[in-house]
Scaffold this motif. Sequence first.
Motif, PDB file in Angstrom:
ATOM      1  N   UNK A   9      27.028  63.137  49.943  1.00  0.00           N
ATOM      2  CA  UNK A   9      27.624  64.457  49.695  1.00  0.00           C
ATOM      3  C   UNK A   9      26.505  65.320  49.141  1.00  0.00           C
ATOM      4  N   UNK A  10      26.153  66.386  49.865  1.00  0.00           N
ATOM      5  CA  UNK A  10      24.949  67.125  49.494  1.00  0.00           C
ATOM      6  C   UNK A  10      25.151  68.632  49.585  1.00  0.00           C
ATOM      7  N   UNK A  11      24.675  69.337  48.575  1.00  0.00           N
ATOM      8  CA  UNK A  11      24.598  70.790  48.601  1.00  0.00           C
ATOM      9  C   UNK A  11      23.118  71.134  48.759  1.00  0.00           C
ATOM     10  N   UNK A  12      22.669  71.433  49.979  1.00  0.00           N
ATOM     11  CA  UNK A  12      21.241  71.682  50.211  1.00  0.00           C
ATOM     12  C   UNK A  12      20.824  73.060  49.706  1.00  0.00           C
ATOM     13  N   UNK A  13      20.094  73.090  48.605  1.00  0.00           N
ATOM     14  CA  UNK A  13      19.700  74.352  47.967  1.00  0.00           C
ATOM     15  C   UNK A  13      19.099  75.304  48.991  1.00  0.00           C
ATOM     16  N   UNK A  14      18.133  74.810  49.754  1.00  0.00           N
ATOM     17  CA  UNK A  14      17.588  75.573  50.878  1.00  0.00           C
ATOM     18  C   UNK A  14      17.779  74.717  52.129  1.00  0.00           C
ATOM     19  N   UNK A  15      18.787  75.025  52.943  1.00  0.00           N
ATOM     20  CA  UNK A  15      19.121  74.150  54.062  1.00  0.00           C
ATOM     21  C   UNK A  15      17.998  73.957  55.067  1.00  0.00           C
ATOM     22  N   UNK A  16      17.121  74.939  55.219  1.00  0.00           N
ATOM     23  CA  UNK A  16      16.037  74.823  56.199  1.00  0.00           C
ATOM     24  C   UNK A  16      15.088  73.676  55.859  1.00  0.00           C
ATOM     25  N   UNK A  17      14.804  73.476  54.576  1.00  0.00           N
ATOM     26  CA  UNK A  17      13.850  72.445  54.174  1.00  0.00           C
ATOM     27  C   UNK A  17      14.463  71.047  54.188  1.00  0.00           C
ATOM     28  N   UNK A  18      15.814  70.975  54.175  1.00  0.00           N
ATOM     29  CA  UNK A  18      16.477  69.670  54.134  1.00  0.00           C
ATOM     30  C   UNK A  18      17.141  69.291  55.455  1.00  0.00           C
ATOM     31  N   UNK A  19      17.025  70.174  56.441  1.00  0.00           N
ATOM     32  CA  UNK A  19      17.664  69.924  57.738  1.00  0.00           C
ATOM     33  C   UNK A  19      17.296  68.550  58.307  1.00  0.00           C
ATOM     34  N   UNK A  20      16.012  68.241  58.340  1.00  0.00           N
ATOM     35  CA  UNK A  20      15.558  67.023  59.019  1.00  0.00           C
ATOM     36  C   UNK A  20      16.052  65.743  58.344  1.00  0.00           C
ATOM     37  N   UNK A  21      15.997  65.702  57.002  1.00  0.00           N
ATOM     38  CA  UNK A  21      16.380  64.473  56.316  1.00  0.00           C
ATOM     39  C   UNK A  21      17.897  64.266  56.362  1.00  0.00           C
ATOM     40  N   UNK A  22      18.669  65.375  56.287  1.00  0.00           N
ATOM     41  CA  UNK A  22      20.127  65.257  56.404  1.00  0.00           C
ATOM     42  C   UNK A  22      20.494  64.792  57.809  1.00  0.00           C
ATOM     43  N   UNK A  23      19.818  65.344  58.799  1.00  0.00           N
ATOM     44  CA  UNK A  23      20.064  64.947  60.181  1.00  0.00           C
ATOM     45  C   UNK A  23      19.762  63.462  60.386  1.00  0.00           C
ATOM     46  N   UNK A  24      18.682  62.999  59.764  1.00  0.00           N
ATOM     47  CA  UNK A  24      18.312  61.581  59.874  1.00  0.00           C
ATOM     48  C   UNK A  24      19.375  60.685  59.234  1.00  0.00           C
ATOM     49  N   UNK A  25      19.879  61.097  58.073  1.00  0.00           N
ATOM     50  CA  UNK A  25      20.923  60.321  57.403  1.00  0.00           C
ATOM     51  C   UNK A  25      22.189  60.265  58.254  1.00  0.00           C
ATOM     52  N   UNK A  26      22.583  61.403  58.770  1.00  0.00           N
ATOM     53  CA  UNK A  26      23.788  61.500  59.598  1.00  0.00           C
ATOM     54  C   UNK A  26      23.668  60.616  60.841  1.00  0.00           C
ATOM     55  N   UNK A  27      22.520  60.693  61.505  1.00  0.00           N
ATOM     56  CA  UNK A  27      22.324  59.922  62.735  1.00  0.00           C
ATOM     57  C   UNK A  27      22.188  58.424  62.477  1.00  0.00           C
ATOM     58  N   UNK A  37      25.996  75.294  51.833  1.00  0.00           N
ATOM     59  CA  UNK A  37      24.891  75.867  52.596  1.00  0.00           C
ATOM     60  C   UNK A  37      24.863  75.249  53.991  1.00  0.00           C
ATOM     61  N   UNK A  38      25.180  76.051  54.996  1.00  0.00           N
ATOM     62  CA  UNK A  38      25.318  75.515  56.351  1.00  0.00           C
ATOM     63  C   UNK A  38      23.968  75.256  56.988  1.00  0.00           C
ATOM     64  N   UNK A  39      23.837  74.115  57.648  1.00  0.00           N
ATOM     65  CA  UNK A  39      22.608  73.756  58.342  1.00  0.00           C
ATOM     66  C   UNK A  39      22.498  74.551  59.640  1.00  0.00           C
ATOM     67  N   UNK A  40      21.265  74.793  60.071  1.00  0.00           N
ATOM     68  CA  UNK A  40      21.065  75.517  61.328  1.00  0.00           C
ATOM     69  C   UNK A  40      21.607  74.710  62.507  1.00  0.00           C
ATOM     70  N   UNK A  41      21.384  73.392  62.446  1.00  0.00           N
ATOM     71  CA  UNK A  41      21.926  72.499  63.462  1.00  0.00           C
ATOM     72  C   UNK A  41      22.906  71.554  62.771  1.00  0.00           C
ATOM     73  N   UNK A  42      24.180  71.638  63.117  1.00  0.00           N
ATOM     74  CA  UNK A  42      25.209  70.838  62.455  1.00  0.00           C
ATOM     75  C   UNK A  42      24.863  69.357  62.515  1.00  0.00           C
ATOM     76  N   UNK A  43      24.694  68.748  61.350  1.00  0.00           N
ATOM     77  CA  UNK A  43      24.333  67.331  61.252  1.00  0.00           C
ATOM     78  C   UNK A  43      25.156  66.699  60.148  1.00  0.00           C
ATOM     79  N   UNK A  44      26.475  66.736  60.295  1.00  0.00           N
ATOM     80  CA  UNK A  44      27.359  66.208  59.265  1.00  0.00           C
ATOM     81  C   UNK A  44      28.708  65.863  59.875  1.00  0.00           C
ATOM     82  N   UNK A  45      29.447  65.043  59.152  1.00  0.00           N
ATOM     83  CA  UNK A  45      30.818  64.753  59.551  1.00  0.00           C
ATOM     84  C   UNK A  45      31.748  65.876  59.100  1.00  0.00           C
ATOM     85  N   UNK A  46      31.484  66.394  57.888  1.00  0.00           N
ATOM     86  CA  UNK A  46      32.322  67.463  57.336  1.00  0.00           C
ATOM     87  C   UNK A  46      31.440  68.523  56.685  1.00  0.00           C
ATOM     88  N   UNK A  47      31.773  69.776  56.924  1.00  0.00           N
ATOM     89  CA  UNK A  47      31.148  70.896  56.218  1.00  0.00           C
ATOM     90  C   UNK A  47      32.237  71.601  55.433  1.00  0.00           C
TER      91      UNK A  47
END
Length: 239
Positions: A9-27, A37-47
Amino acid sequence: MIRGLDALVILPHNPATLQNVIEEAYESGIYTVVIDRELEHASQHVFIAGDNEGLGREGGVWLAEQMNEKGNIVVIEGMPIPINKQRVDAFNEEIAKHKGIKILDSQTADWSTQKALAVMENFLQKHQKIDAVWCQDDDMLKGVLQAIKESGRTEIKTVLGGAGSKDIFKMIKDGDPVVRATITYPPSMVASGIALAVSGLKQEKIGKMYHTSPSRVILVAELVDKNNVDAFYTPDATY
């Protein structure tokens, strides 16, 4: 991921800098809930987030009414990220409907009390007459009020923040002449995000829904003023 998490469960302070690691966790199969904070490319089960456009729109409607559709506004923005743009664009669109209202200035202050204080001090030096301030956030509102108080200026009749701080609810409840309303952006969404992660991991249905956890939850932006503040004010709340 190294520790073998089942859910994130994550609130990405700056979503652009955390996009890749969140995407990796999700995948990798970790049940992922992204908050606020919405990611540029949806990489989550729930927003799950508040209604950013609604916060800006409702703020614009209320301020225009309070100003009798005429006067000068200054705007203090949050961080230069997508949710700030959603709020500001919706606010500006609403204010543009009222030709008697002029937005004198608009600057970012990163949702920081201290930065908002500095920006407001600059506005006060730069503009001779300000009727209202929209700062979209209750933390920044505190800095704005401090700057106004220290300047000795008395023409500013309305300051509107947002989020739902108990301190601001108390000011509204006590009849503060300048802070008469706020717009909700519920901080309790973090608890809701954790609950959604737990139910998602268990593949549980929520209430009487026919499906498991939703993929996207947007919490309504509500105007809080003297008429309904008692329903929102919780003296022992964390925020």
